[in-house]
Design an enzyme around this catalytic site. Sequence first.
Site, PDB file in Angstrom:
ATOM      1  N   SER A   7      33.452  -7.000  -3.159  1.00 38.27           N
ATOM      2  CA  SER A   7      33.667  -7.427  -3.788  1.00 38.27           C
ATOM      3  C   SER A   7      34.915  -8.139  -4.288  1.00 38.27           C
ATOM      4  O   SER A   7      35.419  -8.353  -3.878  1.00 38.27           O
ATOM      5  CB  SER A   7      33.955  -6.612  -4.901  1.00 38.27           C
ATOM      6  OG  SER A   7      34.407  -7.298  -6.439  1.00 38.27           O
ATOM      7  N   MET A  36      32.301 -10.993 -15.709  1.00 36.71           N
ATOM      8  CA  MET A  36      32.664 -10.389 -16.366  1.00 36.71           C
ATOM      9  C   MET A  36      32.781 -11.552 -18.442  1.00 36.71           C
ATOM     10  O   MET A  36      33.948 -12.105 -17.795  1.00 36.71           O
ATOM     11  CB  MET A  36      34.215  -9.764 -16.308  1.00 36.71           C
ATOM     12  CG  MET A  36      34.603  -8.894 -15.523  1.00 36.71           C
ATOM     13  SD  MET A  36      35.593  -8.622 -14.092  1.00 36.71           S
ATOM     14  CE  MET A  36      35.883  -7.733 -13.599  1.00 36.71           C
ATOM     15  N   MET A 136      30.509   3.770 -11.660  1.00 38.83           N
ATOM     16  CA  MET A 136      32.073   3.733 -11.163  1.00 38.83           C
ATOM     17  C   MET A 136      33.131   4.068 -11.485  1.00 38.83           C
ATOM     18  O   MET A 136      32.638   5.317 -12.543  1.00 38.83           O
ATOM     19  CB  MET A 136      32.140   2.771 -12.840  1.00 38.83           C
ATOM     20  CG  MET A 136      31.386   1.275 -13.137  1.00 38.83           C
ATOM     21  SD  MET A 136      31.350   0.308 -12.430  1.00 38.83           S
ATOM     22  CE  MET A 136      33.431  -0.446 -12.667  1.00 38.83           C
ATOM     23  N   GLY A 141      36.776  -3.963 -15.155  1.00 36.89           N
ATOM     24  CA  GLY A 141      37.433  -4.901 -15.740  1.00 36.89           C
ATOM     25  C   GLY A 141      38.643  -5.706 -14.486  1.00 36.89           C
ATOM     26  O   GLY A 141      38.718  -6.526 -14.579  1.00 36.89           O
ATOM     27  N   PHE A 142      38.550  -4.293 -14.226  1.00 38.55           N
ATOM     28  CA  PHE A 142      39.522  -5.210 -13.016  1.00 38.55           C
ATOM     29  C   PHE A 142      39.202  -4.308 -11.387  1.00 38.55           C
ATOM     30  O   PHE A 142      39.446  -3.274 -11.106  1.00 38.55           O
ATOM     31  CB  PHE A 142      41.502  -4.446 -13.306  1.00 38.55           C
ATOM     32  CG  PHE A 142      41.779  -5.522 -14.968  1.00 38.55           C
ATOM     33  CD1 PHE A 142      42.136  -6.825 -14.888  1.00 38.55           C
ATOM     34  CD2 PHE A 142      40.970  -5.344 -15.967  1.00 38.55           C
ATOM     35  CE1 PHE A 142      42.424  -7.428 -15.668  1.00 38.55           C
ATOM     36  CE2 PHE A 142      42.000  -5.393 -17.382  1.00 38.55           C
ATOM     37  CZ  PHE A 142      42.099  -6.241 -17.086  1.00 38.55           C
ATOM     38  N   GLY A 143      40.099  -5.320 -10.611  1.00 36.26           N
ATOM     39  CA  GLY A 143      40.179  -4.423  -8.983  1.00 36.26           C
ATOM     40  C   GLY A 143      41.450  -4.009  -8.239  1.00 36.26           C
ATOM     41  O   GLY A 143      42.398  -3.906  -9.844  1.00 36.26           O
ATOM     42  N   GLY A 144      41.566  -2.893  -7.233  1.00 39.01           N
ATOM     43  CA  GLY A 144      42.907  -2.976  -7.012  1.00 39.01           C
ATOM     44  C   GLY A 144      43.758  -1.634  -8.233  1.00 39.01           C
ATOM     45  O   GLY A 144      44.704  -1.218  -8.394  1.00 39.01           O
ATOM     46  N   GLY A 172      34.441   0.943  -7.169  1.00 35.40           N
ATOM     47  CA  GLY A 172      36.431   0.795  -8.269  1.00 35.40           C
ATOM     48  C   GLY A 172      37.133   1.782  -7.208  1.00 35.40           C
ATOM     49  O   GLY A 172      36.668   3.666  -6.302  1.00 35.40           O
ATOM     50  N   GLY A 173      37.599   1.414  -6.563  1.00 33.86           N
ATOM     51  CA  GLY A 173      39.313   2.063  -5.927  1.00 33.86           C
ATOM     52  C   GLY A 173      38.872   2.832  -5.041  1.00 33.86           C
ATOM     53  O   GLY A 173      39.574   3.463  -4.146  1.00 33.86           O
ATOM     54  N   GLY A 193      36.156  -3.954  -3.157  1.00 41.43           N
ATOM     55  CA  GLY A 193      37.223  -4.933  -3.435  1.00 41.43           C
ATOM     56  C   GLY A 193      38.415  -5.318  -2.666  1.00 41.43           C
ATOM     57  O   GLY A 193      38.553  -5.997  -2.060  1.00 41.43           O
ATOM     58  N   SER A 194      39.375  -4.766  -3.076  1.00 39.69           N
ATOM     59  CA  SER A 194      40.707  -4.433  -2.417  1.00 39.69           C
ATOM     60  C   SER A 194      41.927  -4.828  -1.200  1.00 39.69           C
ATOM     61  O   SER A 194      41.602  -5.056  -0.868  1.00 39.69           O
ATOM     62  CB  SER A 194      41.664  -4.214  -3.641  1.00 39.69           C
ATOM     63  OG  SER A 194      41.673  -3.225  -3.895  1.00 39.69           O
TER      64      SER A 194
HETATM   65  C1  DX5 Z   1      35.589  -3.026 -11.742  1.00 39.42           C
HETATM   66  C2  DX5 Z   1      34.479  -4.129 -10.416  1.00 39.42           C
HETATM   67  C3  DX5 Z   1      35.403  -3.773  -9.186  1.00 39.42           C
HETATM   68  C4  DX5 Z   1      36.027  -4.422  -8.702  1.00 39.42           C
HETATM   69  C5  DX5 Z   1      36.760  -3.244  -7.555  1.00 39.42           C
HETATM   70  O1  DX5 Z   1      35.565  -3.699 -12.949  1.00 39.42           O
HETATM   71  O2  DX5 Z   1      32.944  -3.617 -10.809  1.00 39.42           O
HETATM   72  O3  DX5 Z   1      33.990  -4.490  -8.191  1.00 39.42           O
HETATM   73  O4  DX5 Z   1      35.743  -5.264  -7.745  1.00 39.42           O
HETATM   74  O5  DX5 Z   1      37.735  -3.450  -6.378  1.00 39.42           O
HETATM   75  P1  DX5 Z   1      38.071  -2.466  -6.361  1.00 39.42           P
HETATM   76  O6  DX5 Z   1      38.120  -2.225  -4.693  1.00 39.42           O
HETATM   77  O7  DX5 Z   1      39.631  -3.423  -5.645  1.00 39.42           O
HETATM   78  O8  DX5 Z   1      38.817  -1.197  -6.924  1.00 39.42           O
END
Ligand code: DX5
Length: 211
Positions: A7, A36, A136, A141-144, A172-173, A193-194
């Site tokens: 991501s 978003m 999900m 809403g947020f990464g990390g 996610g996570g 993502g992260s």
């Molecule tokens: C969260 C996003 C994810 C996010 C994942 O709302 O849909 O795709 O980028 O990030 P990580 O892997 O850091 O949880």
Amino acid sequence: MTKISPSILSADFANLKKEIKAIDKAGADYIHLDVMDGNFVPNISFGAPIISAVRPYTNKVFDVHLMIENVDKYYQSFVNAGADIITFHIENTKSPAKLIKAIKSEGVKVGIALKPDTPVSKIKRYLKDIDLVLVMSVEPGFGGQKYIPQDKKIKELKKLSKGMDLEISIDGGINDKTAVKAKKAGVDVLVAGSFVFKSKSYKKAIKVLRG
Ligand code: DX5
Ligand code: ZN
């Protein structure tokens, strides 16, 4: 083999072209693009212009995750931007069946996303018509954020989709440890993502996730 969909929400936005090329070279299967709108989720990321700006720099599958309200109104701009898969949250359309048909008629694949508390029963009737379910494992809403296990949901989806051409993706996570759990439960695609973008070697991170 499990597919990996990094991501770019956690990428360096000042160098997106470079990041897209790097993640392509590192062996990503899909590239996950988190849109978003600040309404459906309490954060604003980017929209179709950014996606079309980076589209020329890779041939990888653009896995577009729409965390926006009123998808009926906006899906066309993401088709035009070069999405290969458009995933929407079931809450955000008046007529899922109509929307699925409309996206497919553009030659684009369709995914439906489920927030951690949204049950599979809400989308059961659409499974035969779509290409992907995005489970999900954090509140969108947020990464990390921290992984919320979804084993029961994944197993239920696996059972229901037997004989269908449906990918189950988790978002996610995801890190080296949670990836093992998600794969054990039966996912086909890992979105991360992260874990990928904060690592020194994207290639190594992708390899670790794939296992
Ligand atoms: C969260 C996003 C994810 C996010 C994942 O709302 O849909 O795709 O980028 O990030 P990580 O892997 O850091 O949880
Ligand atoms: Zn996402």
